[in-house]
Design a protein around this motif. Structure first.
Motif, PDB file in Angstrom:
ATOM      1  N   HIS A  86       0.814  -1.081   0.314  1.00 30.32           N
ATOM      2  CA  HIS A  86      -0.120  -0.199  -0.248  1.00 30.32           C
ATOM      3  C   HIS A  86       1.004   1.393   0.029  1.00 30.32           C
ATOM      4  O   HIS A  86       0.490   2.417  -0.772  1.00 30.32           O
ATOM      5  N   ALA A  87       2.034   1.304   0.955  1.00 30.46           N
ATOM      6  CA  ALA A  87       2.687   2.550   0.720  1.00 30.46           C
ATOM      7  C   ALA A  87       3.310   2.467  -0.306  1.00 30.46           C
ATOM      8  O   ALA A  87       3.542   3.869  -0.959  1.00 30.46           O
ATOM      9  N   ARG A  88       4.080   1.695  -1.345  1.00 32.95           N
ATOM     10  CA  ARG A  88       4.697   1.712  -2.060  1.00 32.95           C
ATOM     11  C   ARG A  88       3.948   2.258  -3.536  1.00 32.95           C
ATOM     12  O   ARG A  88       3.914   3.377  -4.187  1.00 32.95           O
ATOM     13  N   ARG A 216      -4.949  -0.087  -9.505  1.00 32.30           N
ATOM     14  CA  ARG A 216      -4.088  -1.627  -8.953  1.00 32.30           C
ATOM     15  C   ARG A 216      -4.726  -1.460  -7.188  1.00 32.30           C
ATOM     16  O   ARG A 216      -4.111  -2.081  -6.590  1.00 32.30           O
ATOM     17  N   GLY A 217      -4.957  -0.287  -6.911  1.00 28.51           N
ATOM     18  CA  GLY A 217      -5.087  -0.197  -5.353  1.00 28.51           C
ATOM     19  C   GLY A 217      -6.530  -0.775  -5.288  1.00 28.51           C
ATOM     20  O   GLY A 217      -6.852  -1.365  -4.199  1.00 28.51           O
ATOM     21  N   LEU A 218      -7.365  -0.454  -5.918  1.00 31.35           N
ATOM     22  CA  LEU A 218      -8.832  -1.240  -5.487  1.00 31.35           C
ATOM     23  C   LEU A 218      -8.095  -2.803  -5.643  1.00 31.35           C
ATOM     24  O   LEU A 218      -8.657  -3.414  -5.047  1.00 31.35           O
ATOM     25  N   ALA A 219      -7.616  -3.380  -6.203  1.00 33.66           N
ATOM     26  CA  ALA A 219      -7.376  -4.701  -6.745  1.00 33.66           C
ATOM     27  C   ALA A 219      -6.657  -5.139  -4.841  1.00 33.66           C
ATOM     28  O   ALA A 219      -6.965  -6.373  -5.020  1.00 33.66           O
ATOM     29  N   LEU A 220      -5.828  -4.464  -4.933  1.00 33.84           N
ATOM     30  CA  LEU A 220      -4.212  -4.417  -3.474  1.00 33.84           C
ATOM     31  C   LEU A 220      -5.640  -4.211  -2.514  1.00 33.84           C
ATOM     32  O   LEU A 220      -5.590  -6.099  -1.682  1.00 33.84           O
ATOM     33  N   ILE A 221      -6.655  -3.560  -2.403  1.00 32.63           N
ATOM     34  CA  ILE A 221      -7.905  -4.290  -0.977  1.00 32.63           C
ATOM     35  C   ILE A 221      -8.717  -5.065  -1.424  1.00 32.63           C
ATOM     36  O   ILE A 221      -9.084  -5.753  -0.330  1.00 32.63           O
ATOM     37  N   ARG A 222      -8.871  -5.562  -2.685  1.00 37.62           N
ATOM     38  CA  ARG A 222      -9.725  -6.677  -2.980  1.00 37.62           C
ATOM     39  C   ARG A 222      -8.523  -7.875  -2.392  1.00 37.62           C
ATOM     40  O   ARG A 222      -9.115  -9.079  -1.404  1.00 37.62           O
ATOM     41  N   ALA A 223      -7.628  -8.061  -2.577  1.00 35.97           N
ATOM     42  CA  ALA A 223      -6.903  -9.262  -2.556  1.00 35.97           C
ATOM     43  C   ALA A 223      -6.406  -9.311  -0.656  1.00 35.97           C
ATOM     44  O   ALA A 223      -6.237 -10.579   0.438  1.00 35.97           O
ATOM     45  N   GLY A 224      -6.358  -7.943  -0.019  1.00 39.29           N
ATOM     46  CA  GLY A 224      -6.221  -8.199   1.635  1.00 39.29           C
ATOM     47  C   GLY A 224      -7.055  -8.282   2.006  1.00 39.29           C
ATOM     48  O   GLY A 224      -6.852  -9.450   3.484  1.00 39.29           O
ATOM     49  N   ALA A 225      -8.253  -8.537   1.959  1.00 39.25           N
ATOM     50  CA  ALA A 225      -9.405  -9.137   2.418  1.00 39.25           C
ATOM     51  C   ALA A 225      -9.285 -10.985   2.451  1.00 39.25           C
ATOM     52  O   ALA A 225      -9.201 -11.182   3.383  1.00 39.25           O
TER      53      ALA A 225
END
Length: 252
Positions: A86-88, A216-225
Motif C-alpha cells: 500500500h505504501a509503495r 491497482r489500489g482497488l485490486a490490492l484492497i480486494r486481495a487484502g481481505a
C-alpha cells in the motif's frame, strides 16, 4: 473437493498454471486422494483470486513471493509485508501527481517566458546541480534524444550549453523518470512537448497512469481481505501452541 481441472475452470487459470502456483507455494498444497489425485477446496479458489488481484497490483513476482511468505512469517511481519505494498502504491501516485504538476508548470512557463537571452543558458555542471543529477545522467539523456543542448566551441574544444528549451526538457525528463516512466515513454512525452503548444499527450499519459494506479489500489484492497483470512489462522495457531504445551494444560 475439487480436481485440478475443476479448480482451473473456476479460477480462469490453466491446469499447468495451477500446478505451478501450488509448487511455488502461492496456494497451500492440495490434499491427496487415495488414488493420488489432488483434492482442492474452496480456500484454493479464494486464494487464487487473491493472487490474481495481488499480481495486478504489485506484479506477479512480488505477488508470488508475498503469497508464499505470509504462510510462514510471524503475524506482525506478514502484516507489515502487505502494508508495504500500500505504501509503495501511494508513493507511485504521489510521484505521478508531482510529475503532472511539473508538466503543467513547465507548460505554463512556455506561454509566459520572455524571449530567451544568453544569461538564461546553463552549463552541464550548472544544470546537473540545479536538478540534483549527475552530469553523466544528462549526457545519457542526450544520447537517448530526451534533451538537446547546444554545442559551443571553446579553447578546450566543445562544450554543452543548455538553453531554455533544453532546460525544460531536462526538467520534464527528471519529473517523468522520478515517476517511474521508462525511457521510451519519456521520449514520447518529450516529443509531444517539444512543440510547447501542446502538452496534452504527456498529461493524458499521466492521467492514464493515475487511473491505473487507482485500479491497482482497488485490486490490492480486494486481495487484502483474503490475505487477512490466510494470516489469521496462522496467528491463531501460533497463539494456541504455547497454551497446549503449558504444564498447566497437561493432566497429572
Amino acid at each position: 473437493m475439487l480436481t485440478v481441472s475443476a479448480l482451473a475452470a473456476a479460477t480462469g487459470y490453466s491446469v499447468q498454471q495451477v500446478r505451478d502456483l501450488e509448487r511455488l507455494g502461492v496456494i497451500a498444497s492440495a490434499n491427496r486422494a487415495g488414488n493420488g489425485y489432488r483434492q482442492f477446496s474452496a480456500d484454493h479458489v479464494r486464494d487464487l483470486g487473491a493472487y490474481r488481484d495481488l499480481a495486478y497490483a504489485v506484479g506477479p513476482v512480488e505477488a508470488r513471493r508475498a503469497m508464499r511468505a505470509i504462510r510462514s512469517l510471524p503475524t506482525d511481519q506478514a502484516t507489515a509485508l502487505v502494508c508495504t505494498f500500500h505504501a509503495r502504491l501511494n508513493q507511485e501516485r504521489e510521484q505521478a501527481l508531482a510529475a503532472r504538476a511539473a508538466l503543467e508548470a513547465i507548460h505554463s512557463e512556455a506561454k509566459t517566458d520572455a524571449n530567451p537571452v544568453e544569461a538564461d543558458a546553463m552549463t552541464i555542471t550548472e544544470l546537473s546541480q540545479a536538478l540534483e543529477l549527475r552530469a553523466s545522467t544528462l549526457r545519457f539523456w542526450e544520447q537517448q534524444g530526451l534533451v538537446r543542448p547546444e554545442r559551443i566551441i571553446t579553447r578546450a574544444g566543445s562544450a554543452r550549453r543548455y538553453q531554455l528549451a533544453a532546460i525544460r526538457e531536462a526538467r520534464i525528463t527528471a519529473a517523468l523518470r522520478a515517476a517511474g516512466y521508462r525511457i521510451p515513454d519519456v521520449r514520447k512525452a518529450i516529443t509531444a512537448i517539444r512543440d510547447l503548444d501542446d502538452a496534452g499527450h504527456s498529461l493524458e499519459a499521466l492521467d492514464a497512469r493515475l487511473i491505473t494506479i487507482a485500479q491497482r489500489g482497488l485490486a490490492l484492497i480486494r486481495a487484502g481481505a483474503t490475505l487477512v483470512q490466510i494470516i489469521r489462522p496462522i496467528a491463531e495457531k501460533a497463539a494456541a501452541a504455547p497454551a497446549m504445551s503449558s504444564p498447566r494444560s497437561q493432566k497429572p
